[in-house]
Write a protein that holds these residues in place. Structure first.
Motif, PDB file in Angstrom:
ATOM      1  N   UNK A   3       0.621  -1.601  -0.054  1.00  0.00           N
ATOM      2  CA  UNK A   3      -0.490  -0.026   0.438  1.00  0.00           C
ATOM      3  C   UNK A   3       0.849   0.836   0.125  1.00  0.00           C
ATOM      4  N   UNK A   4       0.947   2.311  -1.419  1.00  0.00           N
ATOM      5  CA  UNK A   4       2.361   2.891  -1.402  1.00  0.00           C
ATOM      6  C   UNK A   4       1.126   4.455  -1.245  1.00  0.00           C
ATOM      7  N   UNK A   5       0.201   4.071  -0.944  1.00  0.00           N
ATOM      8  CA  UNK A   5      -0.661   4.997  -0.802  1.00  0.00           C
ATOM      9  C   UNK A   5      -0.146   5.874   0.752  1.00  0.00           C
ATOM     10  N   UNK A   6       0.566   5.628   2.115  1.00  0.00           N
ATOM     11  CA  UNK A   6       0.631   5.359   3.310  1.00  0.00           C
ATOM     12  C   UNK A   6       2.256   6.020   2.875  1.00  0.00           C
ATOM     13  N   UNK A   7       2.397   6.349   2.001  1.00  0.00           N
ATOM     14  CA  UNK A   7       4.366   6.517   1.519  1.00  0.00           C
ATOM     15  C   UNK A   7       4.688   7.442   1.191  1.00  0.00           C
ATOM     16  N   UNK A 188       8.415   1.949   2.146  1.00  0.00           N
ATOM     17  CA  UNK A 188       9.064   3.261   2.311  1.00  0.00           C
ATOM     18  C   UNK A 188      10.486   2.574   1.799  1.00  0.00           C
ATOM     19  N   UNK A 189      11.036   1.739   2.021  1.00  0.00           N
ATOM     20  CA  UNK A 189      12.710   0.680   1.290  1.00  0.00           C
ATOM     21  C   UNK A 189      12.534   0.188  -0.009  1.00  0.00           C
ATOM     22  N   UNK A 190      11.248   0.172  -0.551  1.00  0.00           N
ATOM     23  CA  UNK A 190      11.101  -0.588  -2.329  1.00  0.00           C
ATOM     24  C   UNK A 190      11.461   1.251  -3.386  1.00  0.00           C
TER      25      UNK A 190
END
Length: 218
Positions: A3-7, A188-190
């Protein structure tokens, strides 16, 4: 599920770490290059004690982990000399000292690869050793070793991520902070990995452009 929306809202914060990373890499590269040249000249010189010291220095910094060297500088210097050292100077110093050991071997190999006739002709013409190295041998060696130097620079850019262990707010550290704030470490690490990958591609491209320009100047 990812879920990249949080990042995504924190990506600008992570991107600010690029400046910190580049400061460390550029500062360390300059220090490493200067130190590498001096060490290489000592290794090919005729003064035995300087040659032995240069070889010993190289063996120490190539034979121990970079993260250990970084932590020794960051934690040991304040303990020994009762001074405070910030993460940035500690990182530049550690990476620069380490890089100097590797660059010295690259430069030494480049100098040895220069045609011996150049050296003999210079000596026959009475050109002083210092001037010969500065104006004739080193410029030719630098052209030969440019790909290896660029590879060292790119490697240093990636290895700089270990400064997170001393709290420097580089790309990796900021990614960890973001991951800790919303518990989306993987995303985040991605993002951090993609940033490092893009930086590597850019540096590789710039390195190839520099190599082509230097070949055209021959």
């Amino acid at each position: 599920m990812l879920d990249f929306t949080a990042v995504v809202p924190s990506i600008p914060y992570i991107l600010k770490g690029i400046g910190i990373t580049l400061q460390i890499v550029v500062g360390a590269t300059i220090l490493g290059l200067v130190l590498g040249v001096l060490l290489a000249l000592c290794k090919i010189g005729k003064i035995t004690i300087l040659r032995l010291l240069a070889d010993f220095y190289t063996s120490i910094f190539r034979g121990t982990p970079l993260v250990l060297q970084l932590m020794l500088i960051y934690y040991a210097i304040p303990q020994l000399f009762d001074i405070q050292i910030d993460p940035m100077p500690a990182a530049i110093l550690a990476f620069g000292l380490n890089s100097g050991a590797y660059i010295s071997e690259i430069i030494r190999g480049g100098i040895n690869a220069v045609d011996k006739g150049q050296l003999e002709a210079s000596l026959a013409l009475g050109i002083p050793y210092t001037k010969m190295m500065k104006d004739i041998i080193l410029p030719q060696a630098m052209k030969n070793i440019m790909p290896a130097l660029m590879n060292e620079f790119i490697t240093l850019n990636k290895e700089s991520a270990i400064v997170t262990v001393i709290g420097a707010l580089d790309i990796m550290r900021r990614a960890v902070v973001v991951g800790g704030s919303n518990y989306h470490y993987l995303e985040a690490l991605i993002v951090a990995g993609v940033i490092y990958y893009i930086m590597t591609l850019i540096l590789t491209f710039l390195g190839k452009m520099l190599e082509k320009r230097m070949r055209r100047s021959d």
